[in-house]
Design a protein around this motif. Structure first.
Motif, short mmCIF file in Angstrom:
data_model
loop_
_atom_site.label_atom_id
_atom_site.label_comp_id
_atom_site.label_asym_id
_atom_site.label_seq_id
_atom_site.Cartn_x
_atom_site.Cartn_y
_atom_site.Cartn_z
N ARG A 62 0.69 -1.01 -0.19
CA ARG A 62 0.00 0.01 0.01
C ARG A 62 0.94 1.26 0.06
N ILE A 63 0.54 1.99 -0.94
CA ILE A 63 1.58 3.42 -1.28
C ILE A 63 0.78 4.61 -1.17
N LEU A 64 1.40 5.52 -0.67
CA LEU A 64 0.80 6.97 -0.56
C LEU A 64 1.56 7.58 -1.34
N ASP A 65 1.08 8.38 -2.21
CA ASP A 65 1.93 9.14 -3.45
C ASP A 65 1.20 10.65 -3.16
N VAL A 66 2.05 11.64 -2.63
CA VAL A 66 1.82 13.01 -2.10
C VAL A 66 2.23 13.61 -3.30
N GLY A 67 1.01 14.73 -3.87
CA GLY A 67 1.35 15.38 -4.92
C GLY A 67 1.42 14.59 -6.20
N SER A 68 0.46 13.65 -6.26
CA SER A 68 0.47 12.58 -7.37
C SER A 68 0.45 13.07 -8.69
N GLY A 120 1.20 3.95 10.71
CA GLY A 120 1.44 2.51 10.23
C GLY A 120 0.87 2.05 9.25
N SER A 121 -0.05 2.82 8.36
CA SER A 121 -0.91 2.41 7.42
C SER A 121 -0.54 2.33 5.95
N PHE A 122 0.55 2.68 5.66
CA PHE A 122 1.35 2.53 4.37
C PHE A 122 2.74 1.75 4.47
N ASP A 123 2.95 1.02 3.55
CA ASP A 123 4.36 0.39 3.06
C ASP A 123 5.47 1.46 2.60
N THR A 124 4.82 2.62 1.88
CA THR A 124 5.63 3.17 1.05
C THR A 124 5.02 4.49 1.06
N VAL A 125 5.85 5.80 1.07
CA VAL A 125 5.25 7.10 0.87
C VAL A 125 6.27 7.76 -0.09
N CYS A 126 5.61 8.34 -1.23
CA CYS A 126 6.46 9.04 -2.27
C CYS A 126 6.02 10.52 -2.02
N ALA A 127 6.75 11.54 -2.09
CA ALA A 127 6.62 12.69 -2.27
C ALA A 127 7.54 13.51 -3.15
N TYR A 128 7.11 13.56 -4.43
CA TYR A 128 8.16 14.17 -5.29
C TYR A 128 7.66 15.65 -5.65
#
Length: 232
Positions: A62-68, A120-128
């Protein structure tokens, strides 16, 4: 969750983003749309960071992409590998583009600072490059919240323009912006203070493919949430 709204009509409905950062960022990226995707499509450092993540993710992460943004290349690459992606962006135009281009991901139009994030709800977070129109206090606080949203040992990739500037007036691909960031060494300290171990970092110079683009420094931090408890 509240919908994002921009101060203009888009496809027949009136929408208004809330908060200074939200208004400014939404206006910039509503105007750029697919132009932004095309301008940054050649970024080898971005692609390399996605490869790094793919090498660390268990199946169905499960991945969160911030500013997708438009959903490409981040959400499209990660969903194609079988992962579950939630993208959050303040721009209604970007969210509509992403929803159309990457139908296997979920996208929400919201200011990430206002989105509840469970521990702890995501395995990975991206913020580009999604922090640059926030204050330094908001950037530090949000990075800490994103670290907390990671499972212990989870990965986070953070990319930005590492300049020691605050509320700096600039023009980005023809759009007026007010940018705030940290110097590279200070960003590492902010990440450490958020409970993240910086595993590695990559500094590059990139010129967007746009008539008004110019060479800019990019910093990619490859991070891991520490197993121990986050600092108080």
């Amino acid at each position: 969750m509240r919908r994002c709204r921009a101060p203009h009509h888009h496809r027949g409905r009136r929408v208004v983003a809330e908060g200074d950062h939200g208004q400014r960022a939404a206006a910039v990226f509503d105007a750029l749309g697919l132009t932004y995707e095309k301008a940054f499509a050649r970024s080898e450092a971005h692609r390399a960071s996605l490869d790094w993540l793919l090498g660390r993710l268990a199946p169905g992460s499960r991945i969160l992409d911030v500013g997708s943004g438009t959903g490409r290349p981040t959400a499209s690459t990660l969903t194609a590998a079988g992962h579950e992606v939630l993208g959050v962006d303040v721009s209604p135009v970007m969210v509509e583009l992403a929803t159309r281009q990457v139908p296997d991901a979920t996208f929400r139009c919201a200011d990430i600072r206002e989105v509840p994030l469970e521990e702890g709800s995501f395995d990975t977070v991206c913020a580009y490059f999604s922090f640059l129109q926030m204050s330094r206090a908001d950037q530090s606080g949000l990075l800490r919240r994103l670290a907390q949203a990671l499972r212990p040992g989870g990965s986070l990739v953070f990319a930005t323009v590492p300049l020691d500037v605050e509320d700096f007036e600039a023009v980005f691909m023809g759009q007026p912006v007010r940018a705030t960031s940290f110097a590279a060494e200070d960003l590492v300290a902010v990440a450490n203070g958020a409970g993240l171990e910086v595993v590695s970092e990559q500094s590059v110079v990139f010129r967007p493919d746009h008539p008004d683009g110019f060479a800019e420094p990019h910093l990619f931090l490859y991070c891991r949430r520490e197993i121990a408890s986050l600092p108080d």
